[in-house]
Scaffold this motif. Structure first.
Motif, PDB file in Angstrom:
ATOM      1  N   VAL A 437       1.242  50.895  16.620  1.00  0.00           N
ATOM      2  CA  VAL A 437       1.187  52.194  17.299  1.00  0.00           C
ATOM      3  C   VAL A 437       1.945  52.004  18.610  1.00  0.00           C
ATOM      4  CG1 VAL A 437      -0.268  54.044  18.163  1.00  0.00           C
ATOM      5  CG2 VAL A 437      -1.079  52.611  16.281  1.00  0.00           C
ATOM      6  N   PHE A 438       3.187  52.422  18.634  1.00  0.00           N
ATOM      7  CA  PHE A 438       4.041  52.163  19.776  1.00  0.00           C
ATOM      8  C   PHE A 438       3.761  53.149  20.911  1.00  0.00           C
ATOM      9  CE2 PHE A 438       6.682  50.463  16.245  1.00  0.00           C
ATOM     10  CZ  PHE A 438       6.710  49.135  16.675  1.00  0.00           C
ATOM     11  N   GLY A 439       3.689  52.602  22.130  1.00  0.00           N
ATOM     12  CA  GLY A 439       3.487  53.449  23.294  1.00  0.00           C
ATOM     13  C   GLY A 439       2.671  52.769  24.370  1.00  0.00           C
ATOM     14  N   ASP A 440       2.577  53.412  25.503  1.00  0.00           N
ATOM     15  CA  ASP A 440       1.749  52.941  26.603  1.00  0.00           C
ATOM     16  C   ASP A 440       0.281  53.006  26.189  1.00  0.00           C
ATOM     17  OD1 ASP A 440       1.370  52.541  29.719  1.00  0.00           O
ATOM     18  OD2 ASP A 440       0.061  54.194  29.129  1.00  0.00           O
ATOM     19  N   ALA A 441      -0.459  51.937  26.481  1.00  0.00           N
ATOM     20  CA  ALA A 441      -1.845  51.851  26.018  1.00  0.00           C
ATOM     21  C   ALA A 441      -2.681  53.031  26.504  1.00  0.00           C
ATOM     22  CB  ALA A 441      -2.467  50.530  26.482  1.00  0.00           C
ATOM     23  N   LYS A 442      -2.487  53.446  27.738  1.00  0.00           N
ATOM     24  CA  LYS A 442      -3.277  54.543  28.290  1.00  0.00           C
ATOM     25  C   LYS A 442      -3.002  55.840  27.545  1.00  0.00           C
ATOM     26  CE  LYS A 442      -4.569  56.510  32.779  1.00  0.00           C
ATOM     27  NZ  LYS A 442      -4.310  56.420  34.246  1.00  0.00           N
ATOM     28  N   GLN A 443      -1.716  56.093  27.258  1.00  0.00           N
ATOM     29  CA  GLN A 443      -1.347  57.326  26.570  1.00  0.00           C
ATOM     30  C   GLN A 443      -1.817  57.304  25.112  1.00  0.00           C
ATOM     31  OE1 GLN A 443      -0.131  59.930  28.199  1.00  0.00           O
ATOM     32  NE2 GLN A 443      -0.247  58.665  30.053  1.00  0.00           N
ATOM     33  N   VAL A 444      -1.713  56.140  24.474  1.00  0.00           N
ATOM     34  CA  VAL A 444      -2.154  56.033  23.087  1.00  0.00           C
ATOM     35  C   VAL A 444      -3.657  56.253  22.979  1.00  0.00           C
ATOM     36  CG1 VAL A 444      -2.430  54.446  21.147  1.00  0.00           C
ATOM     37  CG2 VAL A 444      -0.253  54.554  22.360  1.00  0.00           C
ATOM     38  N   LEU A 445      -4.430  55.668  23.889  1.00  0.00           N
ATOM     39  CA  LEU A 445      -5.884  55.844  23.861  1.00  0.00           C
ATOM     40  C   LEU A 445      -6.267  57.295  24.122  1.00  0.00           C
ATOM     41  CD1 LEU A 445      -6.992  52.612  25.775  1.00  0.00           C
ATOM     42  CD2 LEU A 445      -7.307  53.113  23.343  1.00  0.00           C
ATOM     43  N   LEU A 446      -5.539  57.944  25.024  1.00  0.00           N
ATOM     44  CA  LEU A 446      -5.788  59.363  25.285  1.00  0.00           C
ATOM     45  C   LEU A 446      -5.495  60.195  24.035  1.00  0.00           C
ATOM     46  CD1 LEU A 446      -6.431  61.715  27.212  1.00  0.00           C
ATOM     47  CD2 LEU A 446      -4.027  61.685  27.924  1.00  0.00           C
ATOM     48  N   ALA A 447      -4.392  59.877  23.356  1.00  0.00           N
ATOM     49  CA  ALA A 447      -4.045  60.617  22.139  1.00  0.00           C
ATOM     50  C   ALA A 447      -5.081  60.378  21.045  1.00  0.00           C
ATOM     51  CB  ALA A 447      -2.655  60.181  21.661  1.00  0.00           C
ATOM     52  N   LEU A 448      -5.568  59.146  20.911  1.00  0.00           N
ATOM     53  CA  LEU A 448      -6.600  58.859  19.909  1.00  0.00           C
ATOM     54  C   LEU A 448      -7.874  59.647  20.201  1.00  0.00           C
ATOM     55  CD1 LEU A 448      -6.271  54.986  19.429  1.00  0.00           C
ATOM     56  CD2 LEU A 448      -5.768  56.768  17.747  1.00  0.00           C
ATOM     57  N   THR A 449      -8.259  59.698  21.465  1.00  0.00           N
ATOM     58  CA  THR A 449      -9.457  60.445  21.841  1.00  0.00           C
ATOM     59  C   THR A 449      -9.308  61.932  21.510  1.00  0.00           C
ATOM     60  OG1 THR A 449      -9.882  58.880  23.637  1.00  0.00           O
ATOM     61  CG2 THR A 449     -11.001  60.989  23.756  1.00  0.00           C
ATOM     62  N   GLN A 450      -8.136  62.497  21.786  1.00  0.00           N
ATOM     63  CA  GLN A 450      -7.901  63.910  21.500  1.00  0.00           C
ATOM     64  C   GLN A 450      -7.907  64.177  19.996  1.00  0.00           C
ATOM     65  OE1 GLN A 450      -4.181  64.463  23.572  1.00  0.00           O
ATOM     66  NE2 GLN A 450      -5.183  65.009  25.513  1.00  0.00           N
ATOM     67  N   GLU A 451      -7.301  63.258  19.237  1.00  0.00           N
ATOM     68  CA  GLU A 451      -7.260  63.443  17.783  1.00  0.00           C
ATOM     69  C   GLU A 451      -8.666  63.364  17.182  1.00  0.00           C
ATOM     70  OE1 GLU A 451      -4.870  64.294  15.897  1.00  0.00           O
ATOM     71  OE2 GLU A 451      -3.174  64.127  17.264  1.00  0.00           O
ATOM     72  N   LEU A 452      -9.478  62.425  17.669  1.00  0.00           N
ATOM     73  CA  LEU A 452     -10.841  62.301  17.164  1.00  0.00           C
ATOM     74  C   LEU A 452     -11.666  63.531  17.496  1.00  0.00           C
ATOM     75  CD1 LEU A 452     -11.557  58.546  17.948  1.00  0.00           C
ATOM     76  CD2 LEU A 452     -11.393  59.589  15.686  1.00  0.00           C
ATOM     77  N   ARG A 453     -11.471  64.069  18.690  1.00  0.00           N
ATOM     78  CA  ARG A 453     -12.199  65.289  19.054  1.00  0.00           C
ATOM     79  C   ARG A 453     -11.750  66.453  18.175  1.00  0.00           C
ATOM     80  NH1 ARG A 453     -11.989  64.151  25.418  1.00  0.00           N
ATOM     81  NH2 ARG A 453     -14.037  63.184  25.640  1.00  0.00           N
ATOM     82  N   ALA A 454     -10.467  66.485  17.856  1.00  0.00           N
ATOM     83  CA  ALA A 454      -9.970  67.545  16.979  1.00  0.00           C
ATOM     84  C   ALA A 454     -10.567  67.432  15.580  1.00  0.00           C
ATOM     85  CB  ALA A 454      -8.441  67.483  16.910  1.00  0.00           C
ATOM     86  N   LEU A 455     -10.926  66.206  15.193  1.00  0.00           N
ATOM     87  CA  LEU A 455     -11.561  65.981  13.897  1.00  0.00           C
ATOM     88  C   LEU A 455     -13.063  66.235  13.931  1.00  0.00           C
ATOM     89  CD1 LEU A 455      -9.711  62.682  12.863  1.00  0.00           C
ATOM     90  CD2 LEU A 455      -9.414  64.945  11.823  1.00  0.00           C
ATOM     91  N   GLY A 456     -13.582  66.566  15.121  1.00  0.00           N
ATOM     92  CA  GLY A 456     -14.997  66.850  15.252  1.00  0.00           C
ATOM     93  C   GLY A 456     -15.848  65.660  15.625  1.00  0.00           C
ATOM     94  N   VAL A 457     -15.220  64.521  15.898  1.00  0.00           N
ATOM     95  CA  VAL A 457     -15.974  63.326  16.266  1.00  0.00           C
ATOM     96  C   VAL A 457     -16.558  63.493  17.668  1.00  0.00           C
ATOM     97  CG1 VAL A 457     -15.821  60.849  16.753  1.00  0.00           C
ATOM     98  CG2 VAL A 457     -14.575  61.830  14.812  1.00  0.00           C
ATOM     99  N   GLY A 458     -17.865  63.287  17.797  1.00  0.00           N
ATOM    100  CA  GLY A 458     -18.509  63.350  19.108  1.00  0.00           C
ATOM    101  C   GLY A 458     -19.013  64.715  19.479  1.00  0.00           C
ATOM    102  N   LYS A 459     -18.675  65.762  18.700  1.00  0.00           N
ATOM    103  CA  LYS A 459     -19.117  67.107  19.072  1.00  0.00           C
ATOM    104  C   LYS A 459     -20.623  67.300  18.913  1.00  0.00           C
ATOM    105  CE  LYS A 459     -14.872  69.720  18.346  1.00  0.00           C
ATOM    106  NZ  LYS A 459     -14.200  70.818  17.577  1.00  0.00           N
ATOM    107  N   GLN A 460     -21.219  66.430  18.059  1.00  0.00           N
ATOM    108  CA  GLN A 460     -22.657  66.573  17.852  1.00  0.00           C
ATOM    109  C   GLN A 460     -23.439  66.033  19.031  1.00  0.00           C
ATOM    110  OE1 GLN A 460     -20.606  64.599  16.439  1.00  0.00           O
ATOM    111  NE2 GLN A 460     -21.439  62.588  15.937  1.00  0.00           N
ATOM    112  N   ALA A 461     -22.788  65.274  19.956  1.00  0.00           N
ATOM    113  CA  ALA A 461     -23.487  64.708  21.101  1.00  0.00           C
ATOM    114  C   ALA A 461     -23.622  65.755  22.194  1.00  0.00           C
ATOM    115  CB  ALA A 461     -22.730  63.502  21.643  1.00  0.00           C
ATOM    116  N   VAL A 462     -24.816  65.948  22.660  1.00  0.00           N
ATOM    117  CA  VAL A 462     -25.065  66.941  23.696  1.00  0.00           C
ATOM    118  C   VAL A 462     -24.530  66.401  25.012  1.00  0.00           C
ATOM    119  CG1 VAL A 462     -26.836  68.222  24.942  1.00  0.00           C
ATOM    120  CG2 VAL A 462     -27.112  67.754  22.494  1.00  0.00           C
ATOM    121  N   GLY A 463     -23.854  67.257  25.744  1.00  0.00           N
ATOM    122  CA  GLY A 463     -23.382  66.857  27.058  1.00  0.00           C
ATOM    123  C   GLY A 463     -22.179  65.953  27.021  1.00  0.00           C
TER     124      GLY A 463
END
Length: 466
Positions: A437-463
């Motif tokens: 996965v080519f790219g700056d580590a900070k940007q890649v981790l941010l993109a992974l977090t956004q993609e997981l949220r788009a998949l609904g990961v973590g939405k069940q956690a309150v707050g």
């Protein structure tokens, strides 16, 4: 309370502090104990001297504490190796100045004191100049010159060592001019010993310089007759030597090869062909990586210097939190020489409040990789290279590494296919279960977090933090 009782209390606190620093969970309060020990030592010194000259001591204490506080507050974690090297140098030059000051007193010194002065000047000078060079190399200010890697450098260093010995003999024979000469030659020797060392060996050099600073302090203790300084210096020196041996074992390197070989990491900055020769590398996007993460039950992160450079530790913690909310088991595999100083990754992740129990040492986590669904390597290279296990011709062969190649899926986050400090290609990149996965580590981790949220990961956690 007498100053001897205070000195004894300071020694005990320092011993407890060093003991506590051996474990991640206790390191924070152990550092506080060591600081309290130093404060007690200052109080004991004031009482021992009958408060003579206390304004100067107080001025030095205020100035030194102010500089230390500013540095601790301002310096980012990515620059902590340089700060550690600088602090080692400060310890060395302090011992050097104490020895030079004692030699300038009108009171004649005995043989033991003279020998202690020589040892303090020699080791203190090498520690100071070597630490400054180490800091410059870590900061990128001092690339290793080509001529410093020639075989003739050993002859230069041997000559400087002989000149140091000759200067010491002159001092022992009552010729005070030998002391300035010893100082100059020792400073040059520190440069000559440290400048050829490659970037991969810097963690070993920093821990060794830390040991030198302790030896110099113990020698200075003999000069001024301070039992506290002798004991504290000896403890720091011994701890530094033990840590140096641990680092050498973690790299499968002998201390002799680190100091005099200049091989591993010698081409760290010159490995421009690191992306040549790869024929079957698979790359993927952050979206594809996120889809695999969503289905995983166990994920292991492998932090490396690339994570530190990108200052991505907080983004990593956020991604891990999201995975944990999805019921995924998360841990961090820590190699003893990952980064630029001993414990670099531990310190970096502690800043992001990563739970101590999730930081797993190499020997403990290696047997768990076969049952790991996903490994994400963040900026690490040589410490995950399978050639260390299966290629006898590799300069890494025999070095203990994290066996991430045993996991079901491996994602390597890097800017390019460039080689690590060893200057060799990484066969991990071409394994069928590995994707880049080519790219700056900070940007890649941010993109992974956004993609997981788009998949609904973590939405069940309150707050959940958006």
């Amino acid at each position: 309370m007498s100053h001897l009782a205070i000195d004894l209390g300071a020694v005990l606190l320092l011993a407890l502090g060093l003991k506590g620093l051996s474990r991640i969970r206790t390191a924070r309060w152990a550092n506080g104990l060591a600081a309290a020990a130093m404060a007690l030592a200052v109080v004991g010194l004031l009482l021992d001297q009958g408060l003579a000259g206390w304004p100067w001591m107080l001025l030095g204490l205020v100035l030194g504490s102010s500089v230390g506080a500013v540095v601790a507050y301002k310096v980012p974690m990515t620059s902590m190796p340089e700060v550690v090297a600088l602090f080692n140098g400060c310890g060395g030059v302090a011992s050097l100045l104490v020895a030079l000051g004692a030699s300038a007193l009108p009171t004649p010194l005995g043989l033991l004191a003279v020998v202690s002065v020589l040892v303090s000047v020699l080791v203190g000078s090498i520690t100071f100049s070597g630490s400054i060079v180490a800091m410059g190399k870590l900061q990128g200010w001092l690339p290793t010159p080509g001529w410093m890697l020639l075989p003739q450098r050993h002859g230069v260093n041997i000559t400087l060592a002989l000149l140091c010995l000759t200067s010491s003999v002159l001092v022992l024979n009552g010729l005070p001019a030998g002391l300035p000469a010893l100082t100059v030659f020792s400073l040059l020797l520190g440069v000559g010993l440290t400048l050829p060392v490659g970037g991969a060996d810097m963690p070993v050099v920093i821990s060794l310089l830390n040991s030198y600073s302790g030896v110099a302090a113990a020698a200075a203790g003999f000069v001024v007759g301070s039992q506290l300084l002798i004991v504290a210096g000896a403890m720091v020196g011994a701890a530094g030597l033990i840590l140096t041996q641990v680092m050498c074992t973690g790299m499968n390197r002998s201390l002799t090869s680190v100091l005099f070989g200049g091989a591993l990491g010698g081409g760290a900055t010159a490995s421009g062909d690191g992306d040549q020769g790869y024929t079957s590398v698979t790359s993927c996007s952050a979206e594809e990586c996120a889809l695999t993460l969503e289905q995983a039950e166990r994920v292991v992160f492998v932090p490396g210097y690339g994570l530190a450079v990108a200052q991505a530790q907080h983004g990593l913690k956020e991604l891990a939190r999201l995975l944990e909310q999805h019921g995924i088991e998360v841990s961090y595999a820590i190699h003893p020489v990952a980064g630029r100083m001993p414990g670099h990754m531990n310190v970096l992740l502690a800043e992001a409040d990563v739970p101590y129990e999730q930081l797993i040492e190499m020997e403990v986590i290696n047997p768990d990789f076969p049952r790991t669904d996903v490994v994400i390597v963040l900026g690490a290279n040589d410490v995950v290279n399978p050639q260390a296990k299966n290629d006898p011709s590799s300069p890494l062969y025999g070095m203990p590494v994290l066996e991430v190649d045993q996991a079901r899926s491996v994602f390597v986050v890097k800017r390019s296919l460039g080689s690590g400090y060893s200057g060799i290609r990484n066969s991990l990149f071409e394994l069928p279960q590995t994707s880049m996965v080519f790219g700056d580590a900070k940007q890649v981790l941010l993109a992974l977090t956004q993609e997981l949220r788009a998949l609904g990961v973590g939405k069940q956690a309150v707050g959940a933090t958006p």
